[in-house]
Enzyme design. Sequence first.
Site, mmCIF file in Angstrom:
data_model
loop_
_atom_site.group_PDB
_atom_site.id
_atom_site.type_symbol
_atom_site.label_atom_id
_atom_site.label_comp_id
_atom_site.label_asym_id
_atom_site.label_seq_id
_atom_site.Cartn_x
_atom_site.Cartn_y
_atom_site.Cartn_z
ATOM 1 N N GLY A 1 5.871 0.622 -3.954
ATOM 2 C CA GLY A 1 5.948 -0.982 -3.666
ATOM 3 C C GLY A 1 6.107 -1.648 -5.060
ATOM 4 O O GLY A 1 5.684 -1.316 -6.036
ATOM 5 N N ASP B 1 -8.993 -10.590 -0.661
ATOM 6 C CA ASP B 1 -7.485 -10.426 -0.325
ATOM 7 C C ASP B 1 -7.247 -9.073 1.061
ATOM 8 O O ASP B 1 -6.363 -8.442 0.348
ATOM 9 C CB ASP B 1 -6.708 -10.076 -1.582
ATOM 10 C CG ASP B 1 -5.142 -10.483 -1.361
ATOM 11 O OD1 ASP B 1 -4.797 -11.038 -0.337
ATOM 12 O OD2 ASP B 1 -4.373 -9.722 -2.075
ATOM 13 N N GLY C 1 2.084 -5.650 -10.351
ATOM 14 C CA GLY C 1 2.595 -4.083 -10.606
ATOM 15 C C GLY C 1 3.433 -3.607 -9.735
ATOM 16 O O GLY C 1 3.803 -3.997 -8.649
HETATM 17 N N1 ATP Z 1 -2.427 4.437 -3.992
HETATM 18 C C1 ATP Z 1 -1.472 4.241 -3.309
HETATM 19 N N2 ATP Z 1 -0.909 5.128 -2.738
HETATM 20 C C2 ATP Z 1 0.356 4.819 -1.946
HETATM 21 N N3 ATP Z 1 1.090 3.663 -1.895
HETATM 22 C C3 ATP Z 1 0.223 2.504 -2.571
HETATM 23 C C4 ATP Z 1 -0.846 2.986 -3.524
HETATM 24 N N4 ATP Z 1 -1.280 1.832 -4.152
HETATM 25 C C5 ATP Z 1 -0.369 1.073 -3.806
HETATM 26 N N5 ATP Z 1 0.575 1.312 -2.794
HETATM 27 C C6 ATP Z 1 1.813 0.765 -2.316
HETATM 28 O O1 ATP Z 1 2.331 -0.280 -3.464
HETATM 29 C C7 ATP Z 1 1.993 -1.651 -2.612
HETATM 30 C C8 ATP Z 1 1.565 -2.497 -3.872
HETATM 31 O O2 ATP Z 1 0.503 -2.191 -4.282
HETATM 32 P P1 ATP Z 1 -0.634 -3.241 -4.813
HETATM 33 O O3 ATP Z 1 -0.844 -3.948 -3.484
HETATM 34 O O4 ATP Z 1 -1.898 -2.442 -5.260
HETATM 35 O O5 ATP Z 1 0.224 -3.935 -5.775
HETATM 36 P P2 ATP Z 1 -0.020 -5.722 -6.267
HETATM 37 O O6 ATP Z 1 1.136 -5.918 -7.284
HETATM 38 O O7 ATP Z 1 -1.442 -5.893 -6.351
HETATM 39 O O8 ATP Z 1 0.473 -6.229 -4.816
HETATM 40 P P3 ATP Z 1 0.151 -7.601 -4.065
HETATM 41 O O9 ATP Z 1 1.372 -8.371 -4.455
HETATM 42 O O10 ATP Z 1 -0.145 -7.284 -2.773
HETATM 43 O O11 ATP Z 1 -1.080 -7.986 -4.714
HETATM 44 C C9 ATP Z 1 1.226 -1.199 -1.494
HETATM 45 O O12 ATP Z 1 1.229 -2.263 -0.594
HETATM 46 C C10 ATP Z 1 1.169 0.024 -1.096
HETATM 47 O O13 ATP Z 1 2.434 0.009 -0.063
#
Ligand code: ATP
Length: 415
Positions: A11, A125, A16
């Site tokens: 993702g 969130d 990140g």
């Molecule tokens: N521990 C995990 N195991 C598997 N997939 C994960 C995990 N953590 C995150 N992901 C995948 O990565 C995506 C993005 O992660 P995350 O939401 O932590 O990132 P972010 O940069 O904070 O995104 P956002 O824009 O939603 O705030 C998640 O929606 C999920 O699909």
Amino acid sequence: MDRYKLLKELGDGTCGTVYKAVNRENYEIVAVKKMKRKFYFWEECVNLREVKSLRRMSHPNIIKLKEVVRENNELFFIFEYMECNLYHLMKERQRPFSEEEIRNLLTQVLQGLAHMHWNGYFHRDLKPENLLVTNDVIKIADFGLARELSSMPPYTDYVSTRWYRAPEVLLKSSTYTPAIDMWAIGAVMAELFTLCPIFPGESEIDQLYKICSILGAPNWSVFPDANNHAQLVNICHSQILPVNLSDIIPNASWEAVDLISQLCSWDPLKRPTAEQALQHPFFNVASWVPRPIHDPLQSKPEYTKTKPNLELNLWDFDSKPDDCFLGLSLAVNPGVSALEMGPSVSGGTRQDIYFCSNFQDHPEQSVFWSLFSPCRNGATPPVDPSLSLSFSSITHPPIGVPHSGSALQLCSQEY
Ligand SMILES: Nc1ncnc2c1ncn2[C@@H]1O[C@H](COP(=O)(O)OP(=O)(O)OP(=O)(O)O)[C@@H](O)[C@H]1O
């Protein structure tokens, strides 16, 4: 980071990029989140002092942060790996979840949330993308990294989908409580039944409008310090009365509809807490045996679990009250006694909705927003959440009447 071999991207989030990776030493599969911004000094990581709070919140339904690594000015979080998120699960779903499946999922999420709230934090969130699933285990993830590690507020407003945002947040109330998470859970619960977001707003104003269109106009005294009432008053025309949630979610039992109604109350004080929600009759089906809080992914007893290996010694920052951790922001007094089990809502008489005057022409059928077909399993992608339209420019969406199941039939009438 040599210990980890990145396998594939999972993702690309706001702050990140997340990769599936394997630990070369023990072959454990993990999720590595590589932060997009650079961290040149350990001091820049000071906001991470609340990581110790997550450590405290060890729970089978809260994603486990195993390690934090800073290397070459880059910051990596090593999480336990989960197969998919609830958004993907719903999107690929061909038929609605059964009530028992929904009960199982919600029980776990509410248990994780109750633990988090009890520890004095709330997520802010919650959305299907942040609920990670492996088999029948679901865990709360992404504790608002974007909020805490981003540099430019009001970043959060634009990065997270607004579809699960509580009205008091939309109204910019100065006092948030864990009840904002309960609203999000109500919206997610409704979506688990229909596979369509219940409030798919295109902009903040449209979000409020869609909430009004289903819940009816709020009691204004609930939001004494909301600063954009005027706009909302215009939107929530006095003619807007609540619709019957059972019409919108026809496959939900009375208990389920009642719980959604309580969770999605305009008044935060009327929303049940996570603990109270778990006591709701929806979870008290005679034939249903509650899942134990046991995580097959984490078989070790709590006390034997190793603490996250933090190359930055995050645990030893000062002992100031936690006000944020990776976006577990807005610490609250865990004594959320002000949050009381609200009375049963619903039962609203179905009346004309002024933007859809022929609503009553439909027989007892489900009502969905058809705008851009926001259904999880629809072909059209969701609207860009950064899109901000003025209210006057919004063409109010027609209401779609789906066939039975999850298929969506769009109402073509223009308003
Ligand atoms: N521990 C995990 N195991 C598997 N997939 C994960 C995990 N953590 C995150 N992901 C995948 O990565 C995506 C993005 O992660 P995350 O939401 O932590 O990132 P972010 O940069 O904070 O995104 P956002 O824009 O939603 O705030 C998640 O929606 C999920 O699909």
